[in-house]
Write a protein that holds these residues in place. Structure first.
Motif, PDB file in Angstrom:
ATOM      1  N   ALA A 296     -37.108  38.219  20.194  1.00 57.97           N
ATOM      2  CA  ALA A 296     -35.921  39.069  20.056  1.00 57.97           C
ATOM      3  C   ALA A 296     -34.677  38.366  20.582  1.00 57.97           C
ATOM      4  CB  ALA A 296     -36.148  40.388  20.789  1.00 57.97           C
ATOM      5  N   ALA A 297     -34.825  37.630  21.690  1.00 63.39           N
ATOM      6  CA  ALA A 297     -33.680  36.915  22.248  1.00 63.39           C
ATOM      7  C   ALA A 297     -33.209  35.813  21.305  1.00 63.39           C
ATOM      8  CB  ALA A 297     -34.050  36.326  23.606  1.00 63.39           C
ATOM      9  N   SER A 298     -34.140  35.146  20.649  1.00 64.50           N
ATOM     10  CA  SER A 298     -33.748  34.086  19.721  1.00 64.50           C
ATOM     11  C   SER A 298     -32.987  34.648  18.527  1.00 64.50           C
ATOM     12  CB  SER A 298     -34.990  33.326  19.239  1.00 64.50           C
ATOM     13  OG  SER A 298     -35.775  34.117  18.372  1.00 64.50           O
ATOM     14  N   LEU A 299     -33.230  35.910  18.215  1.00 71.89           N
ATOM     15  CA  LEU A 299     -32.525  36.578  17.120  1.00 71.89           C
ATOM     16  C   LEU A 299     -31.227  37.229  17.588  1.00 71.89           C
ATOM     17  CD1 LEU A 299     -35.645  38.236  15.458  1.00 71.89           C
ATOM     18  CD2 LEU A 299     -34.293  36.366  14.484  1.00 71.89           C
ATOM     19  N   GLY A 300     -30.929  37.099  18.867  1.00 69.35           N
ATOM     20  CA  GLY A 300     -29.702  37.682  19.406  1.00 69.35           C
ATOM     21  C   GLY A 300     -29.789  39.166  19.667  1.00 69.35           C
ATOM     22  N   LEU A 301     -30.999  39.718  19.696  1.00 69.51           N
ATOM     23  CA  LEU A 301     -31.168  41.156  19.887  1.00 69.51           C
ATOM     24  C   LEU A 301     -31.208  41.557  21.359  1.00 69.51           C
ATOM     25  CD1 LEU A 301     -33.903  41.769  17.152  1.00 69.51           C
ATOM     26  CD2 LEU A 301     -31.415  42.034  16.948  1.00 69.51           C
ATOM     27  N   LEU A 302     -31.590  40.617  22.214  1.00 70.87           N
ATOM     28  CA  LEU A 302     -31.710  40.890  23.646  1.00 70.87           C
ATOM     29  C   LEU A 302     -31.237  39.668  24.422  1.00 70.87           C
ATOM     30  CD1 LEU A 302     -35.295  42.471  23.862  1.00 70.87           C
ATOM     31  CD2 LEU A 302     -33.137  43.691  24.114  1.00 70.87           C
ATOM     32  N   PRO A 303     -30.833  39.851  25.683  1.00 69.65           N
ATOM     33  CA  PRO A 303     -30.498  38.684  26.501  1.00 69.65           C
ATOM     34  C   PRO A 303     -31.746  37.891  26.862  1.00 69.65           C
ATOM     35  CG  PRO A 303     -30.360  40.697  27.797  1.00 69.65           C
ATOM     36  CD  PRO A 303     -30.581  41.125  26.379  1.00 69.65           C
ATOM     37  N   ALA A 304     -31.588  36.592  26.999  1.00 67.81           N
ATOM     38  CA  ALA A 304     -32.726  35.731  27.323  1.00 67.81           C
ATOM     39  C   ALA A 304     -33.350  36.100  28.662  1.00 67.81           C
ATOM     40  CB  ALA A 304     -32.279  34.276  27.334  1.00 67.81           C
ATOM     41  N   SER A 305     -32.548  36.627  29.582  1.00 66.12           N
ATOM     42  CA  SER A 305     -33.081  36.962  30.906  1.00 66.12           C
ATOM     43  C   SER A 305     -34.188  38.018  30.827  1.00 66.12           C
ATOM     44  CB  SER A 305     -31.964  37.452  31.826  1.00 66.12           C
ATOM     45  OG  SER A 305     -31.398  38.662  31.338  1.00 66.12           O
ATOM     46  N   ALA A 306     -34.146  38.864  29.810  1.00 64.77           N
ATOM     47  CA  ALA A 306     -35.204  39.872  29.647  1.00 64.77           C
ATOM     48  C   ALA A 306     -36.547  39.193  29.435  1.00 64.77           C
ATOM     49  CB  ALA A 306     -34.872  40.802  28.486  1.00 64.77           C
ATOM     50  N   ALA A 307     -36.566  38.223  28.515  1.00 66.79           N
ATOM     51  CA  ALA A 307     -37.813  37.513  28.229  1.00 66.79           C
ATOM     52  C   ALA A 307     -38.268  36.686  29.421  1.00 66.79           C
ATOM     53  CB  ALA A 307     -37.636  36.623  27.006  1.00 66.79           C
ATOM     54  N   LEU A 308     -37.338  35.964  30.041  1.00 64.00           N
ATOM     55  CA  LEU A 308     -37.704  35.061  31.124  1.00 64.00           C
ATOM     56  C   LEU A 308     -38.176  35.815  32.359  1.00 64.00           C
ATOM     57  CD1 LEU A 308     -34.809  32.522  30.617  1.00 64.00           C
ATOM     58  CD2 LEU A 308     -37.236  32.144  30.129  1.00 64.00           C
ATOM     59  N   HIS A 309     -37.593  36.974  32.644  1.00 59.44           N
ATOM     60  CA  HIS A 309     -38.058  37.742  33.794  1.00 59.44           C
ATOM     61  C   HIS A 309     -39.348  38.498  33.490  1.00 59.44           C
ATOM     62  CE1 HIS A 309     -34.008  36.954  35.473  1.00 59.44           C
ATOM     63  NE2 HIS A 309     -34.670  36.993  36.612  1.00 59.44           N
ATOM     64  N   ALA A 310     -39.599  38.810  32.228  1.00 55.20           N
ATOM     65  CA  ALA A 310     -40.914  39.350  31.873  1.00 55.20           C
ATOM     66  C   ALA A 310     -41.995  38.315  32.160  1.00 55.20           C
ATOM     67  CB  ALA A 310     -40.943  39.753  30.400  1.00 55.20           C
ATOM     68  N   LEU A 311     -41.687  37.052  31.861  1.00 52.35           N
ATOM     69  CA  LEU A 311     -42.651  35.983  32.101  1.00 52.35           C
ATOM     70  C   LEU A 311     -42.778  35.647  33.584  1.00 52.35           C
ATOM     71  CD1 LEU A 311     -41.771  33.574  29.144  1.00 52.35           C
ATOM     72  CD2 LEU A 311     -43.803  35.024  29.352  1.00 52.35           C
ATOM     73  N   THR A 312     -41.680  35.698  34.316  1.00 51.18           N
ATOM     74  CA  THR A 312     -41.728  35.290  35.720  1.00 51.18           C
ATOM     75  C   THR A 312     -42.168  36.424  36.651  1.00 51.18           C
ATOM     76  OG1 THR A 312     -39.335  35.694  35.858  1.00 51.18           O
ATOM     77  CG2 THR A 312     -40.057  33.429  35.498  1.00 51.18           C
ATOM     78  N   VAL A 313     -41.522  37.577  36.538  1.00 56.27           N
ATOM     79  CA  VAL A 313     -41.884  38.681  37.432  1.00 56.27           C
ATOM     80  C   VAL A 313     -43.148  39.379  36.947  1.00 56.27           C
ATOM     81  CG1 VAL A 313     -41.084  40.768  38.576  1.00 56.27           C
ATOM     82  CG2 VAL A 313     -39.436  38.988  37.963  1.00 56.27           C
ATOM     83  N   GLY A 314     -43.204  39.671  35.647  1.00 54.76           N
ATOM     84  CA  GLY A 314     -44.354  40.394  35.120  1.00 54.76           C
ATOM     85  C   GLY A 314     -45.625  39.582  35.133  1.00 54.76           C
ATOM     86  N   SER A 315     -45.626  38.458  34.419  1.00 56.72           N
ATOM     87  CA  SER A 315     -46.867  37.687  34.313  1.00 56.72           C
ATOM     88  C   SER A 315     -47.073  36.767  35.508  1.00 56.72           C
ATOM     89  CB  SER A 315     -46.890  36.878  33.016  1.00 56.72           C
ATOM     90  OG  SER A 315     -46.038  35.748  33.075  1.00 56.72           O
ATOM     91  N   MET A 316     -46.058  35.974  35.860  1.00 57.20           N
ATOM     92  CA  MET A 316     -46.247  34.964  36.900  1.00 57.20           C
ATOM     93  C   MET A 316     -46.511  35.602  38.258  1.00 57.20           C
ATOM     94  SD  MET A 316     -43.706  31.814  37.940  1.00 57.20           S
ATOM     95  CE  MET A 316     -43.397  31.420  36.229  1.00 57.20           C
ATOM     96  N   ALA A 317     -45.610  36.476  38.700  1.00 55.68           N
ATOM     97  CA  ALA A 317     -45.798  37.103  40.011  1.00 55.68           C
ATOM     98  C   ALA A 317     -47.018  38.010  40.019  1.00 55.68           C
ATOM     99  CB  ALA A 317     -44.556  37.895  40.401  1.00 55.68           C
ATOM    100  N   GLY A 318     -47.270  38.706  38.891  1.00 57.48           N
ATOM    101  CA  GLY A 318     -48.439  39.574  38.832  1.00 57.48           C
ATOM    102  C   GLY A 318     -49.734  38.802  38.949  1.00 57.48           C
ATOM    103  N   LEU A 319     -49.859  37.712  38.180  1.00 55.36           N
ATOM    104  CA  LEU A 319     -51.073  36.897  38.265  1.00 55.36           C
ATOM    105  C   LEU A 319     -51.161  36.193  39.606  1.00 55.36           C
ATOM    106  CD1 LEU A 319     -51.143  35.465  34.641  1.00 55.36           C
ATOM    107  CD2 LEU A 319     -52.859  36.971  35.675  1.00 55.36           C
ATOM    108  N   ILE A 320     -50.026  35.779  40.139  1.00 56.67           N
ATOM    109  CA  ILE A 320     -50.033  35.124  41.444  1.00 56.67           C
ATOM    110  C   ILE A 320     -50.575  36.049  42.521  1.00 56.67           C
ATOM    111  CG2 ILE A 320     -48.431  34.503  43.311  1.00 56.67           C
ATOM    112  CD1 ILE A 320     -46.922  32.779  41.287  1.00 56.67           C
ATOM    113  N   ILE A 321     -50.048  37.273  42.606  1.00 56.07           N
ATOM    114  CA  ILE A 321     -50.509  38.145  43.681  1.00 56.07           C
ATOM    115  C   ILE A 321     -51.937  38.630  43.421  1.00 56.07           C
ATOM    116  CG2 ILE A 321     -49.751  40.456  42.875  1.00 56.07           C
ATOM    117  CD1 ILE A 321     -48.482  40.631  45.808  1.00 56.07           C
ATOM    118  N   GLY A 322     -52.310  38.742  42.136  1.00 54.45           N
ATOM    119  CA  GLY A 322     -53.689  39.093  41.827  1.00 54.45           C
ATOM    120  C   GLY A 322     -54.659  38.012  42.253  1.00 54.45           C
TER     121      GLY A 322
END
Length: 403
Positions: A296-322
């Motif tokens: 969606a960000a590549s299509l200009g529909l959302l800011p890139a920070s949405a995707a990058l924080h989904a990957l960093t806070v959602g997946s990275m931090a989630g898997l890290i603390i798990g």
């Protein structure tokens, strides 16, 4: 992709009687111990420091910028956990010792020096102190894997080398040696860590689910896992190269779709009553969400920070603390069972990820309150880990075994 469960060899060290500044102390016996503890404490402090600076509440030496925030969350916090995990897993994969005692003390000290150096501002000396950690940490892992003939995991050393290259490019850009945006090496590092998560996750999450969720029959497909990694790598390279949306969006959607197919085959619905499992499944789901948002960000529909924080806070931090909670329990001789503290950590990270995503895509008036909420959730989660798990990491295994 099968993987041998991470477990410790039997022996009886005298770690309990050593002082913390001595190489024989329990905290220096295996990589996860100092690096998990340092990373958790740093994570709990770094985000409030960044948010206070962002809100204009700090000035002078205490004020940090966006470059510091991006760098330290990836090359500081995340890499400490990655190195601690790989040292612990590498010892099990090979049966050979990874850095412990005095060498592990030196590496932890170098990592800590890097964090102090990065607070002191840009310069060649701080850059060198920070950059040296990863090559010096990766080299012993390479030697252990090579000596044991464990070639199937040597690619991880290659990925660490790419992370060191990305960190070098970041510092070169800060020093004005390269006309490069700071976002490029940081985003490259994020994608590399997501690749590591994807590979390790595809190996262990189905196995953990099979062993820990009664009645589950997760299906692990090495071919599908490889396709997912290939799609992620292709989408990441397209994004970093600034490829047109007609190329980047389909690649990112492909990565999201294959990752989701992986997850569904692992039967996440069977893990809802097992916190140590559902956190891994839910965090892996954020990889699919992150790549869908990247499309969606590549299509200009959302800011890139949405995707990058989904990957960093959602997946990275989630898997890290798990994985931090799971490996700490297992490698200190405790039962692999999550309680209220673990569930609180997991939910805090997930709520923080959601708040951070909404801050990126929601109304501007709500951005700062949502950022503060996300930061509070993050710091509480890692602060809780540090408080609850520090005694486990600091003391010898309760079963008397080595590690």
């Amino acid at each position: 992709m099968a993987i041998t469960p991470i477990s410790e060899p039997s022996s009886s060290p005298a770690a309990a009687s050593a002082a913390p500044w001595q190489a024989g102390h329990a905290v220096w016996q295996l990589g996860f111990r100092p690096f998990y503890l340092l990373a958790a404490v740093f994570a709990a402090i770094a985000i409030p420091l960044w948010l206070a600076s962002y809100a204009g509440l700090l000035t002078g030496a205490l004020q940090v910028g966006l470059g510091w925030h991006m760098h330290e969350m990836v090359f500081g916090f995340a890499l400490a956990v990655v190195v601690g995990f790989l040292y612990t897993a590498g010892r099990n994969w090979t049966g050979l010792p990874t850095p412990h005692g005095a060498p592990l003390m030196a590496l932890a000290g170098l990592w800590l020096a890097g964090r102090v150096a990065m607070l002191c501002g840009p310069g060649l000396v701080p850059a060198l102190i920070d950059w040296l950690f990863l090559p010096l940490a990766a080299w012993p892992l390479y030697l252990v894997l090579r000596r044991s003939g464990n070639t199937r995991n040597l690619f991880l050393v290659g990925l660490l080398a790419l992370l060191a290259l990305a960190n070098g490019l970041f510092h070169a850009a800060v020093l004005g040696w390269l006309p490069l945006s700071l976002f490029v090496p940081v985003q490259a590092a994020i994608f590399i860590i997501v690749l590591i998560e994807s590979v390790i996750g595809a190996r262990v999450i189905p196995m953990f689910t099979r062993n820990g969720a009664p009645g589950s029959t997760p299906v692990s497909s090495p071919q599908r896992a490889l396709i997912a990694v290939a799609c992620m790598a292709a989408a990441a390279m397209a994004w970093l190269a600034g490829a047109p949306a007609w190329l980047t969006a389909p690649l990112a959607l492909c990565a999201a779709g294959v990752s989701l197919a992986n997850l569904l085959a692992w039967q996440p619905q069977r893990t809802l009553r097992v916190p140590l499992l559902w956190i891994l499944h839910l965090s892996y789901a954020w990889i699919a969400i992150g790549f869908a948002l990247l499309a969606a960000a590549s299509l200009g529909l959302l800011p890139a920070s949405a995707a990058l924080h989904a990957l960093t806070v959602g997946s990275m931090a989630g898997l890290i603390i798990g994985m931090m909670t799971r490996t700490t329990l297992g490698h200190t001789g405790r039962a692999l069972k999550g309680g209220r503290a673990e569930a609180a950590m997991y939910w805090l990270i997930q709520l923080g990820a959601l708040a951070r995503l909404l801050a990126a895509v929601g109304p501007a008036a709500l951005a700062m309150p949502l950022l503060l909420a996300a930061g509070a959730c993050w710091s509480l989660a890692f602060g809780l880990y540090a408080c609850v798990y520090a005694p486990y990491l600091w003391r010898a295994r309760v079963d008397g075994r080595e590690g």
